[in-house]
Scaffold this active site. Structure first.
Site, PDB file in Angstrom:
ATOM      1  N   CYS A   2       0.818  -1.211   0.000  1.00 42.28           N
ATOM      2  CA  CYS A   2       0.000   0.000   0.000  1.00 42.28           C
ATOM      3  C   CYS A   2       0.853   1.263   0.000  1.00 42.28           C
ATOM      4  CB  CYS A   2      -0.972   0.040   1.162  1.00 42.28           C
ATOM      5  SG  CYS A   2      -2.182  -1.297   1.166  1.00 42.28           S
ATOM      6  N   LEU A  54      -2.926  -2.544  -1.762  1.00 37.76           N
ATOM      7  CA  LEU A  54      -2.641  -3.959  -1.944  1.00 37.76           C
ATOM      8  C   LEU A  54      -3.583  -4.702  -1.013  1.00 37.76           C
ATOM      9  CD1 LEU A  54      -0.845  -6.232  -3.142  1.00 37.76           C
ATOM     10  CD2 LEU A  54       0.646  -5.933  -1.157  1.00 37.76           C
ATOM     11  N   ASN A  79      -1.366   3.012   5.336  1.00 39.07           N
ATOM     12  CA  ASN A  79      -0.405   2.055   4.801  1.00 39.07           C
ATOM     13  C   ASN A  79       0.143   1.253   5.967  1.00 39.07           C
ATOM     14  OD1 ASN A  79       1.712   0.710   3.458  1.00 39.07           O
ATOM     15  ND2 ASN A  79       3.097   2.431   3.734  1.00 39.07           N
ATOM     16  N   GLY A  80       0.028  -0.067   5.897  1.00 42.22           N
ATOM     17  CA  GLY A  80       0.602  -0.876   6.964  1.00 42.22           C
ATOM     18  C   GLY A  80      -0.284  -2.026   7.376  1.00 42.22           C
ATOM     19  N   ASP A 103      -8.218  -3.862   8.306  1.00 41.81           N
ATOM     20  CA  ASP A 103      -7.737  -3.171   9.500  1.00 41.81           C
ATOM     21  C   ASP A 103      -7.888  -1.653   9.367  1.00 41.81           C
ATOM     22  OD1 ASP A 103      -5.770  -3.243   7.549  1.00 41.81           O
ATOM     23  OD2 ASP A 103      -4.144  -3.844   8.887  1.00 41.81           O
TER      24      ASP A 103
END
Length: 204
Positions: A2, A54, A79-80, A103
Protein backbone atom coordinates in the site's frame (compact mmCIF):
# COMPACT_ATOMS: atom_id res chain seq x y z
CA UNK A 1 2.35 -2.91 0.88
CA UNK A 2 0.00 0.00 0.00
CA UNK A 3 0.88 3.65 -0.34
CA UNK A 4 -0.56 7.01 0.58
CA UNK A 5 -0.24 10.56 -0.70
CA UNK A 6 -1.86 13.88 0.09
CA UNK A 7 -1.78 17.66 0.15
CA UNK A 8 -2.95 20.40 2.51
CA UNK A 9 -3.17 24.00 1.29
CA UNK A 10 -3.55 27.21 3.28
CA UNK A 11 -6.37 28.34 0.97
CA UNK A 12 -8.87 26.76 -1.41
CA UNK A 13 -7.74 25.49 -4.80
CA UNK A 14 -9.69 24.27 -7.82
CA UNK A 15 -11.10 20.85 -6.80
CA UNK A 16 -10.52 19.31 -10.23
CA UNK A 17 -6.86 20.36 -10.13
CA UNK A 18 -6.39 18.85 -6.66
CA UNK A 19 -7.98 15.59 -7.78
CA UNK A 20 -5.80 15.43 -10.87
CA UNK A 21 -2.58 16.09 -8.94
CA UNK A 22 -3.30 13.71 -6.06
CA UNK A 23 -4.31 11.00 -8.54
CA UNK A 24 -1.03 11.44 -10.43
CA UNK A 25 0.86 11.26 -7.15
CA UNK A 26 -0.90 8.03 -6.22
CA UNK A 27 -0.45 6.52 -9.67
CA UNK A 28 3.29 7.16 -9.48
CA UNK A 29 3.46 4.60 -6.65
CA UNK A 30 1.10 2.08 -8.26
CA UNK A 31 3.61 -0.71 -7.57
CA UNK A 32 2.85 -0.32 -3.85
CA UNK A 33 -0.83 -1.08 -4.39
CA UNK A 34 -1.85 -2.61 -7.71
CA UNK A 35 -5.28 -3.81 -6.53
CA UNK A 36 -7.13 -0.52 -6.03
CA UNK A 37 -6.72 3.24 -6.01
CA UNK A 38 -8.69 6.16 -4.74
CA UNK A 39 -8.66 9.93 -4.42
CA UNK A 40 -10.65 12.23 -2.15
CA UNK A 41 -10.90 16.01 -2.23
CA UNK A 42 -12.40 17.97 0.64
CA UNK A 43 -15.45 20.03 -0.37
CA UNK A 44 -13.56 23.13 0.78
CA UNK A 45 -10.80 22.19 -1.72
CA UNK A 46 -7.91 22.64 0.72
CA UNK A 47 -7.18 18.96 1.32
CA UNK A 48 -6.71 16.00 -1.01
CA UNK A 49 -5.86 12.41 -0.09
CA UNK A 50 -4.88 9.54 -2.37
CA UNK A 51 -4.20 5.85 -1.89
CA UNK A 52 -2.89 2.77 -3.64
CA UNK A 53 -4.07 -0.49 -2.12
CA UNK A 54 -2.64 -3.96 -1.94
CA UNK A 55 -5.64 -5.99 -0.75
CA UNK A 56 -4.66 -8.56 1.87
CA UNK A 57 -7.12 -8.73 4.78
CA UNK A 58 -10.23 -7.75 2.82
CA UNK A 59 -10.27 -8.33 -0.92
CA UNK A 60 -13.66 -6.65 -1.37
CA UNK A 61 -14.51 -3.02 -2.11
CA UNK A 62 -15.25 -2.58 1.61
CA UNK A 63 -11.52 -1.98 2.06
CA UNK A 64 -11.39 0.86 -0.49
CA UNK A 65 -9.41 3.96 0.48
CA UNK A 66 -9.62 6.85 1.18
CA UNK A 67 -12.11 5.67 3.80
CA UNK A 68 -14.46 7.80 5.88
CA UNK A 69 -15.57 6.75 9.36
CA UNK A 70 -19.18 5.82 10.12
CA UNK A 71 -19.70 9.12 11.95
CA UNK A 72 -18.36 11.06 8.97
CA UNK A 73 -15.81 12.83 11.18
CA UNK A 74 -12.60 11.21 9.87
CA UNK A 75 -11.30 10.48 6.38
CA UNK A 76 -8.22 8.26 6.31
CA UNK A 77 -5.54 6.85 4.05
CA UNK A 78 -3.51 4.06 5.61
CA UNK A 79 -0.40 2.05 4.80
CA UNK A 80 0.60 -0.88 6.96
CA UNK A 81 -0.84 -3.56 9.17
CA UNK A 82 -2.51 -3.41 12.58
CA UNK A 83 -1.61 -6.78 14.10
CA UNK A 84 -4.14 -6.54 16.94
CA UNK A 85 -7.03 -5.26 14.85
CA UNK A 86 -9.21 -8.30 15.59
CA UNK A 87 -8.80 -7.68 19.32
CA UNK A 88 -9.71 -4.04 18.78
CA UNK A 89 -12.80 -5.09 16.79
CA UNK A 90 -13.99 -7.25 19.65
CA UNK A 91 -13.45 -4.36 22.05
CA UNK A 92 -15.31 -1.95 19.78
CA UNK A 93 -18.24 -4.36 19.48
CA UNK A 94 -21.01 -4.85 16.95
CA UNK A 95 -22.32 -1.29 17.17
CA UNK A 96 -19.19 -0.01 15.36
CA UNK A 97 -21.04 -0.72 12.08
CA UNK A 98 -18.36 -2.75 10.32
CA UNK A 99 -19.06 -3.48 6.66
CA UNK A 100 -15.88 -5.41 5.85
CA UNK A 101 -12.83 -7.00 7.44
CA UNK A 102 -9.95 -4.58 6.78
CA UNK A 103 -7.74 -3.17 9.50
CA UNK A 104 -8.32 0.27 7.96
CA UNK A 105 -11.98 0.00 8.94
CA UNK A 106 -10.97 -1.09 12.44
CA UNK A 107 -8.66 1.90 12.65
CA UNK A 108 -11.28 4.49 11.76
CA UNK A 109 -13.84 2.86 14.06
CA UNK A 110 -11.29 3.24 16.87
CA UNK A 111 -10.87 6.90 15.94
CA UNK A 112 -14.66 7.36 16.09
CA UNK A 113 -14.87 5.70 19.51
CA UNK A 114 -11.72 6.91 21.28
CA UNK A 115 -10.35 9.75 19.16
CA UNK A 116 -7.12 9.70 17.17
CA UNK A 117 -4.71 10.58 20.00
CA UNK A 118 -6.15 7.99 22.38
CA UNK A 119 -6.32 5.28 19.70
CA UNK A 120 -2.70 5.38 18.54
CA UNK A 121 -1.17 3.88 21.73
CA UNK A 122 -3.59 0.93 21.37
CA UNK A 123 -2.20 0.00 17.95
CA UNK A 124 0.29 -2.84 17.56
CA UNK A 125 1.79 -2.95 14.10
CA UNK A 126 3.57 -1.00 11.41
CA UNK A 127 1.77 1.92 9.88
CA UNK A 128 1.68 5.34 8.33
CA UNK A 129 -1.66 7.12 8.50
CA UNK A 130 -3.04 10.42 7.27
CA UNK A 131 -6.26 11.50 8.99
CA UNK A 132 -8.44 14.46 8.08
CA UNK A 133 -10.60 15.50 11.04
CA UNK A 134 -13.66 17.19 9.50
CA UNK A 135 -14.86 18.50 12.85
CA UNK A 136 -11.61 20.27 13.71
CA UNK A 137 -10.40 21.01 10.15
CA UNK A 138 -7.15 19.32 11.09
CA UNK A 139 -4.71 17.02 9.31
CA UNK A 140 -3.01 14.41 11.50
CA UNK A 141 -0.06 12.38 10.25
CA UNK A 142 1.03 9.33 12.24
CA UNK A 143 3.81 6.80 11.84
CA UNK A 144 4.58 3.68 13.86
CA UNK A 145 7.04 3.99 16.72
CA UNK A 146 10.00 2.47 14.85
CA UNK A 147 9.31 4.20 11.56
CA UNK A 148 8.83 0.92 9.74
CA UNK A 149 6.46 2.46 7.20
CA UNK A 150 7.79 5.44 5.25
CA UNK A 151 6.26 8.90 5.43
CA UNK A 152 7.92 11.79 3.58
CA UNK A 153 6.96 15.45 4.08
CA UNK A 154 7.31 18.37 1.68
CA UNK A 155 6.71 21.93 2.82
CA UNK A 156 6.62 25.04 0.64
CA UNK A 157 4.78 28.37 0.98
CA UNK A 158 1.08 27.58 1.18
CA UNK A 159 1.36 23.77 0.96
CA UNK A 160 2.20 20.67 2.95
CA UNK A 161 2.40 17.46 0.92
CA UNK A 162 3.18 13.92 2.04
CA UNK A 163 3.77 10.55 0.44
CA UNK A 164 5.00 7.01 1.00
CA UNK A 165 7.72 7.49 -1.62
CA UNK A 166 9.79 10.40 -2.88
CA UNK A 167 8.83 9.87 -6.52
CA UNK A 168 5.26 11.00 -5.77
CA UNK A 169 6.42 14.59 -5.21
CA UNK A 170 7.53 14.88 -8.83
CA UNK A 171 3.81 15.17 -9.70
CA UNK A 172 3.52 18.38 -7.65
CA UNK A 173 3.61 21.57 -9.73
CA UNK A 174 6.71 23.55 -8.86
CA UNK A 175 8.54 20.73 -7.06
CA UNK A 176 12.26 21.27 -7.71
CA UNK A 177 13.75 17.91 -6.62
CA UNK A 178 17.04 19.55 -5.60
CA UNK A 179 19.67 17.06 -4.47
CA UNK A 180 20.83 17.76 -0.91
CA UNK A 181 24.66 17.51 -0.93
CA UNK A 182 24.78 16.62 2.78
CA UNK A 183 22.26 13.82 2.25
CA UNK A 184 24.21 12.55 -0.73
CA UNK A 185 27.42 12.53 1.33
CA UNK A 186 25.63 10.60 4.08
CA UNK A 187 24.37 8.09 1.52
CA UNK A 188 27.87 7.53 0.15
CA UNK A 189 29.15 7.00 3.67
CA UNK A 190 26.35 4.90 5.22
CA UNK A 191 24.49 3.56 2.11
CA UNK A 192 21.30 5.22 3.35
CA UNK A 193 20.13 8.75 4.13
CA UNK A 194 19.59 9.21 7.89
CA UNK A 195 16.30 10.76 9.01
CA UNK A 196 15.03 13.42 9.03
CA UNK A 197 16.86 14.17 5.77
CA UNK A 198 16.01 12.82 2.34
CA UNK A 199 18.00 12.93 -0.88
CA UNK A 200 15.86 15.94 -1.89
CA UNK A 201 16.56 19.18 -0.06
CA UNK A 202 12.85 20.06 -0.04
CA UNK A 203 11.68 16.81 1.59
CA UNK A 204 12.03 15.40 5.09
Amino acid sequence: MCGLVGMLFDSARAPEVLREVVTRMADSIEHRGPDDSGAWVHPGARVALGARRLAILDLSSAGHQPMTSASGRYTVVFNGAIYNHRDLRRELGGDAGFRGHSDTETLIAAFDRWGVTASIPRLEGMFAVAVWDHERDELILVRDRLGKKPLYLYRAPGILAFASELRAFRSLPGFAATIDPAALAAYLRFLYVPAPASIFREVR
